[in-house]
Design a protein around this motif. Structure first.
Motif, PDB file in Angstrom:
ATOM      1  N   LYS A  35     -19.179-104.219  20.430  1.00 22.52           N
ATOM      2  CA  LYS A  35     -19.121-102.721  20.209  1.00 22.52           C
ATOM      3  C   LYS A  35     -17.966-102.325  20.949  1.00 22.52           C
ATOM      4  O   LYS A  35     -17.738-102.821  22.111  1.00 22.52           O
ATOM      5  CB  LYS A  35     -20.423-102.121  20.599  1.00 22.52           C
ATOM      6  CG  LYS A  35     -20.553-100.686  20.466  1.00 22.52           C
ATOM      7  CD  LYS A  35     -21.833-100.171  20.929  1.00 22.52           C
ATOM      8  CE  LYS A  35     -21.979 -98.698  20.886  1.00 22.52           C
ATOM      9  NZ  LYS A  35     -23.297 -98.278  21.390  1.00 22.52           N
ATOM     10  N   CYS A  36     -17.189-101.439  20.304  1.00 17.74           N
ATOM     11  CA  CYS A  36     -15.749-101.168  21.152  1.00 17.74           C
ATOM     12  C   CYS A  36     -16.492-100.028  22.100  1.00 17.74           C
ATOM     13  O   CYS A  36     -17.306 -99.099  22.150  1.00 17.74           O
ATOM     14  CB  CYS A  36     -14.952-100.299  20.052  1.00 17.74           C
ATOM     15  SG  CYS A  36     -13.641 -99.406  20.890  1.00 17.74           S
ATOM     16  N   THR A  72     -14.598 -97.640  23.436  1.00 17.95           N
ATOM     17  CA  THR A  72     -13.984 -96.488  23.358  1.00 17.95           C
ATOM     18  C   THR A  72     -14.826 -95.603  22.315  1.00 17.95           C
ATOM     19  O   THR A  72     -15.061 -94.432  22.301  1.00 17.95           O
ATOM     20  CB  THR A  72     -12.496 -96.538  23.075  1.00 17.95           C
ATOM     21  OG1 THR A  72     -11.944 -97.324  24.078  1.00 17.95           O
ATOM     22  CG2 THR A  72     -11.869 -95.028  23.004  1.00 17.95           C
ATOM     23  N   CYS A  73     -14.424 -96.280  21.110  1.00 18.87           N
ATOM     24  CA  CYS A  73     -15.065 -95.367  19.653  1.00 18.87           C
ATOM     25  C   CYS A  73     -16.640 -95.710  19.387  1.00 18.87           C
ATOM     26  O   CYS A  73     -17.247 -94.991  18.525  1.00 18.87           O
ATOM     27  CB  CYS A  73     -14.270 -95.545  18.517  1.00 18.87           C
ATOM     28  SG  CYS A  73     -14.240 -97.354  18.065  1.00 18.87           S
ATOM     29  N   GLY A  74     -17.169 -97.040  19.795  1.00 16.65           N
ATOM     30  CA  GLY A  74     -18.366 -97.357  19.575  1.00 16.65           C
ATOM     31  C   GLY A  74     -18.706 -98.131  18.091  1.00 16.65           C
ATOM     32  O   GLY A  74     -19.782 -98.398  17.890  1.00 16.65           O
ATOM     33  N   GLU A  75     -17.455 -98.470  17.506  1.00 18.27           N
ATOM     34  CA  GLU A  75     -17.657 -98.975  16.050  1.00 18.27           C
ATOM     35  C   GLU A  75     -17.893-100.352  16.492  1.00 18.27           C
ATOM     36  O   GLU A  75     -17.482-101.123  17.411  1.00 18.27           O
ATOM     37  CB  GLU A  75     -16.422 -98.829  15.504  1.00 18.27           C
ATOM     38  CG  GLU A  75     -16.384 -97.806  14.634  1.00 18.27           C
ATOM     39  CD  GLU A  75     -15.230 -97.605  13.640  1.00 18.27           C
ATOM     40  OE1 GLU A  75     -14.934 -98.938  12.909  1.00 18.27           O
ATOM     41  OE2 GLU A  75     -14.477 -96.875  13.689  1.00 18.27           O
ATOM     42  N   SER A  92     -17.256-104.420  15.689  1.00 20.95           N
ATOM     43  CA  SER A  92     -16.224-105.276  15.244  1.00 20.95           C
ATOM     44  C   SER A  92     -16.569-106.619  15.458  1.00 20.95           C
ATOM     45  O   SER A  92     -17.391-107.058  16.150  1.00 20.95           O
ATOM     46  CB  SER A  92     -14.958-105.207  16.031  1.00 20.95           C
ATOM     47  OG  SER A  92     -14.671-103.693  16.136  1.00 20.95           O
ATOM     48  N   THR A 149     -13.329-105.392  11.139  1.00 25.27           N
ATOM     49  CA  THR A 149     -14.701-104.623  10.957  1.00 25.27           C
ATOM     50  C   THR A 149     -15.348-105.350  10.166  1.00 25.27           C
ATOM     51  O   THR A 149     -15.045-106.485   9.370  1.00 25.27           O
ATOM     52  CB  THR A 149     -14.231-103.296  10.158  1.00 25.27           C
ATOM     53  OG1 THR A 149     -13.969-103.323   9.075  1.00 25.27           O
ATOM     54  CG2 THR A 149     -13.367-102.442  11.155  1.00 25.27           C
TER      55      THR A 149
END
Length: 114
Positions: free
Chosen positions: A6-7, A9-12, A14, A45
């Motif tokens: 989980k990133c 910074t942005c929470g996405e 990957s 992603t």
């Protein structure tokens, strides 16, 4: 081997393809192994990974394929860890327009002309 993170910074979510290098030392009956390096070779992603897998799986996926067999292909051919196979199978199921009535086999949705 692909791992999911989980990133910060942005929470996405990957996927990252990680290559490990290790050394082995054998001293009689004793075998010693240690990591010497780890390298991220690719990041994508979940959608990008599913799309890449779709192109490669075109010849391997058939009507009635078992989810177990599909997970095996994902592990062996793409290096996806077993714990992430279910998430990827769900994404592939949507992308390939398939359904899983018995939770064990995938079937293509048949479209009927109007």
């Amino acid at each position: 081997m692909y791992i999911k993170t989980k990133c910060a910074t942005c929470g996405e979510r990957s996927f990252h393809n990680i290559r490990f290098n290790r050394r082995n030392l054998i001293l009689g009956d004793i075998r010693i192994s240690w990591l010497t390096d780890a390298e991220v070779t690719d990041s994508c992603t979940p959608g990008e990974l599913a799309e890449s897998v779709l192109h490669e799986l075109a010849d391997h996926v058939y009507n009635g394929i078992s989810t177990h067999e599909l997970c095996k292909i994902l592990r062996e051919k793409f290096g996806v860890l077993e714990q992430y196979c279910c998430d990827l199978v769900q994404k592939l199921k949507i992308e390939l327009d398939m359904y899983c009535p018995d939770r064990q086999h995938l079937y293509y949705v048949e479209t009927r002309p109007p």
